[in-house]
Scaffold this motif. Structure first.
Motif, PDB file in Angstrom:
ATOM      1  N   UNK A 162      -2.388   9.438  -0.830  1.00  0.00           N
ATOM      2  CA  UNK A 162      -2.307   8.416   0.220  1.00  0.00           C
ATOM      3  C   UNK A 162      -1.370   8.883   1.336  1.00  0.00           C
ATOM      4  N   UNK A 163      -0.288   9.545   0.951  1.00  0.00           N
ATOM      5  CA  UNK A 163       0.645  10.063   1.960  1.00  0.00           C
ATOM      6  C   UNK A 163      -0.047  11.078   2.856  1.00  0.00           C
ATOM      7  N   UNK A 164      -0.847  11.947   2.253  1.00  0.00           N
ATOM      8  CA  UNK A 164      -1.558  12.954   3.058  1.00  0.00           C
ATOM      9  C   UNK A 164      -2.537  12.284   4.008  1.00  0.00           C
TER      10      UNK A 164
ATOM     11  N   UNK B 144       6.114  17.224   1.109  1.00  0.00           N
ATOM     12  CA  UNK B 144       6.751  16.898   2.386  1.00  0.00           C
ATOM     13  C   UNK B 144       6.608  18.041   3.387  1.00  0.00           C
ATOM     14  N   UNK B 145       6.602  17.674   4.673  1.00  0.00           N
ATOM     15  CA  UNK B 145       6.625  18.683   5.722  1.00  0.00           C
ATOM     16  C   UNK B 145       8.051  19.135   5.971  1.00  0.00           C
TER      17      UNK B 145
ATOM     18  N   UNK C 190       0.515   8.836  10.925  1.00  0.00           N
ATOM     19  CA  UNK C 190       1.585   7.966  10.433  1.00  0.00           C
ATOM     20  C   UNK C 190       2.764   8.809   9.945  1.00  0.00           C
ATOM     21  N   UNK C 191       3.948   8.271  10.126  1.00  0.00           N
ATOM     22  CA  UNK C 191       5.152   8.923   9.623  1.00  0.00           C
ATOM     23  C   UNK C 191       5.501   8.311   8.269  1.00  0.00           C
TER      24      UNK C 191
ATOM     25  N   UNK D 211       3.208  11.717  12.254  1.00  0.00           N
ATOM     26  CA  UNK D 211       2.342  12.508  11.385  1.00  0.00           C
ATOM     27  C   UNK D 211       3.077  13.485  10.498  1.00  0.00           C
ATOM     28  N   UNK D 212       4.271  13.135  10.040  1.00  0.00           N
ATOM     29  CA  UNK D 212       4.919  13.994   9.050  1.00  0.00           C
ATOM     30  C   UNK D 212       5.313  13.168   7.831  1.00  0.00           C
ATOM     31  N   UNK D 213       5.325  13.862   6.678  1.00  0.00           N
ATOM     32  CA  UNK D 213       5.925  13.271   5.487  1.00  0.00           C
ATOM     33  C   UNK D 213       7.320  13.873   5.412  1.00  0.00           C
TER      34      UNK D 213
END
Ligand SMILES: Nc1ncnc2c1ncn2[C@@H]1O[C@H](COP(=O)(O)OP(=O)(O)OP(=O)(O)O)[C@@H](O)[C@H]1O
Ligand SMILES: [Mg+2]
Length: 509
Positions: free
Chosen positions: A186-188, A211-212, A195-196, A35-37
């Motif tokens: 979509x990434x969020x 990004x995180x 999802x990573x 669960x990180x970008x």
């Protein structure tokens, strides 16, 4: 990130990969959380794609460990990676050209052992379309789509695979600003589902905003991983290059006197998306085209270069009307264009750098019938050094060069011809910050040496900072002109977004 410590999705430890004499990865250690970008940044050739490919099972590491969802993996390939939910959207796209969009999206899916409703792929496609909103023609063969759309097919395919880890290698490099924003959404959305996402990009503002955490790589090593909130653009650049850099644009060369005859002119040119364009470029002058994506900037350049037919109006080169225009004829006249879509039109990947650069200029090096090998090598070497192409070898196949370095080779190819008019369409897209400032310097030097330059860039600071004059482009036509000195990004944007001016009313004084 508050709350319980997030679980680790992927861990790499002391990972090394060597290609011949290049240490692409040198004892890289990194963890990716669920669960990180996770942003991955670094100069061209830093090893970002190689790392992504090891995680995605495309490359085997020479040494080091890989752990996926808590399990050490020993044999790892794309199939095993996919089964574990790890997918990479590579920089060089990987689609089956003859298959349709939907077929590509579900490619390899049949072999999955769970959760697939075979008869329901249509419904599933609609569901994916709902999420992505790309509006692609599901039944069109993929080879008929432009590169940007092909990129979207890859993104949909990753989603269709219910991936738990998705590596996106420069996914926005050929997307418009709107499309990139959509991808960030979509990434969020993926992050919320746990999802990573690994996001490889040269757009540092996008990294900081989306990004995180961010990992900076340099020369095959990890320099640091830190929360994006603790990073700044200047800090990232310094870590990427190993030294602080001046991100300022170089000084503009002196403008040619206004009465200098233009090297190239367009007079009310129409054809295709070009709807009545007049402009001129003088020797030594940098003329910018500022417009939003889709405004017709590229089409204007293509008409000038002879790629697309001109239906009416006139193109002049050195004062002479151009007839029988074609790219080949334009090159022979002394024009050069570095096109926007470099992946499709440009390099012969399986040939060495030297050949790629000299290909269009063979005449020049074989004067009097003798191919001057020495002269050719020396000229190419000088350019390769000026541009900072890495590796700087002239004999290696271009196919193994990192994406950004391929771009620099393409630049060298056109500069070698010393054109009188140089058309640059998005010259710094996909190149790292160091190369960017070298390219700016180069543009200024080329202009100072007397070449006229038509500069198109979506990065308005480039247009504002380098051009002598800027044409504002909207709807395939030039809607205004502003002087380069003193122009600002905000000012340009404001002009470009301005509502259509009301039709001139008669009778006003
Ligand atoms: N298949 C290969 N064979 C030989 N050398 C390779 C291969 N793949 C990568 N390299 C080399 O490894 C180094 C790292 O390349 P990589 O593609 O990982 O860089 P990158 O950080 O993704 O750069 P870019 O921003 O330009 O895409 C480069 O020097 C590149 O030339
Ligand atoms: Mg890369």
């Amino acid at each position: 990130m508050d709350g319980p410590t997030p679980a680790v999705a992927v861990t790499v430890r002391d990972l090394s990969v060597r290609f011949g004499s290049t240490q692409a990865l040198d004892a890289v250690s990194l963890s990716l959380l669920e669960g990180e970008v996770h942003g991955l940044v670094g100069e061209n050739g830093a090893g970002k794609s190689t790392l992504g490919k090891v995680v995605g099972g495309l490359y085997q590491p020479d040494s080091g460990e890989l752990e996926v969802f808590g399990r050490a993996v020993h044999r790892w390939d794309t199939r095993r990676a996919q089964d574990a939910g790890v997918v990479i959207i590579a920089q060089e796209l990987c689609l089956v050209p003859a298959l349709t969009v939907a077929e590509n999206v579900f490619l390899g899916r049949e072999r999955r052992t769970f959760g697939v409703l075979h008869g329901d792929l249509r419904a599933r496609y609609r569901e994916l379309e709902e999420i992505c909103g790309f509006g692609l023609p599901a039944d069109a063969p993929v080879h008929t789509l432009p590169i940007a759309d092909q990129q979207k097919v890859e993104i949909m395919r990753a989603l269709a695979r219910d991936a738990r880890v998705i590596v996106m290698d420069e996914p926005t490099s050929s997307l418009t600003a709107d499309e990139s924003e959509r991808l960030h959404e979509i990434m969020r959305w993926l992050r919320e589902r746990g999802t990573t996402v690994v996001y490889v990009t040269h757009f540092l503002d996008d990294v900081l905003a989306n990004c995180d955490r961010v990992t900076v790589m340099r020369d095959g090593r990890v320099i640091r991983t830190a929360p994006a909130a603790q990073e700044t653009k200047a800090g990232l650049v310094e870590a990427m290059l190993g030294e602080p850099v001046d991100m300022l644009l170089p000084d503009r060369p002196p403008a040619p006197p206004p009465d200098t005859p233009p090297v190239a002119e367009m007079h009310d040119v129409r054809g295709g998306a070009v709807r009545g364009v007049s402009l001129r470029v003088r020797p030594g002058e940098i003329v910018g085209l500022a417009g939003l994506v889709g405004s017709g900037r590229t089409e204007i350049a293509r008409a000038l270069f002879g790629c697309d037919p001109v239906e009416s109006g006139e193109v002049l080169f050195r004062g002479e009307p151009v007839t029988g225009a074609s790219p080949r004829a334009s090159i022979a006249r002394g024009m050069a264009m570095i096109p926007e879509d470099r992946r499709a039109q440009g390099l012969v990947l399986l040939r060495p750098v030297l050949e790629n650069v000299t290909l269009p200029h063979l005449g020049r090096f074989s004067r009097a019938g003798v191919l001057s090998r020495g002269g050719e090598r020396a000229a190419v070497r000088e350019l390769v050094e000026r541009l900072g192409v890495r590796p700087a070898a002239l004999d290696g196949d271009v196919s193994v060069y990192s994406g950004g370095n391929q771009q620099k080779v393409l630049f060298a190819k056109w500069l070698l011809g010393r054109p009188e008019l140089l058309i640059l369409d998005e010259p710094t897209r996909g190149v790292d910050v160091g190369a960017k400032s070298r390219i700016y310097q180069l543009i200024v030097e080329i202009a100072a040496a007397g070449t006229g330059i038509l500069l198109i860039s979506s990065e308005l600071e480039e247009v504002a900072g380098l051009s002598h004059r800027i044409h504002l482009v909207r709807g395939g036509t030039v809607i205004g002109e502003v002087p380069g000195p003193g122009a600002s990004v905000d000012g340009l944007l404001q002009r470009l977004f301005e509502v259509e001016p009301p039709p001139a009313t008669e009778g006003t004084p």
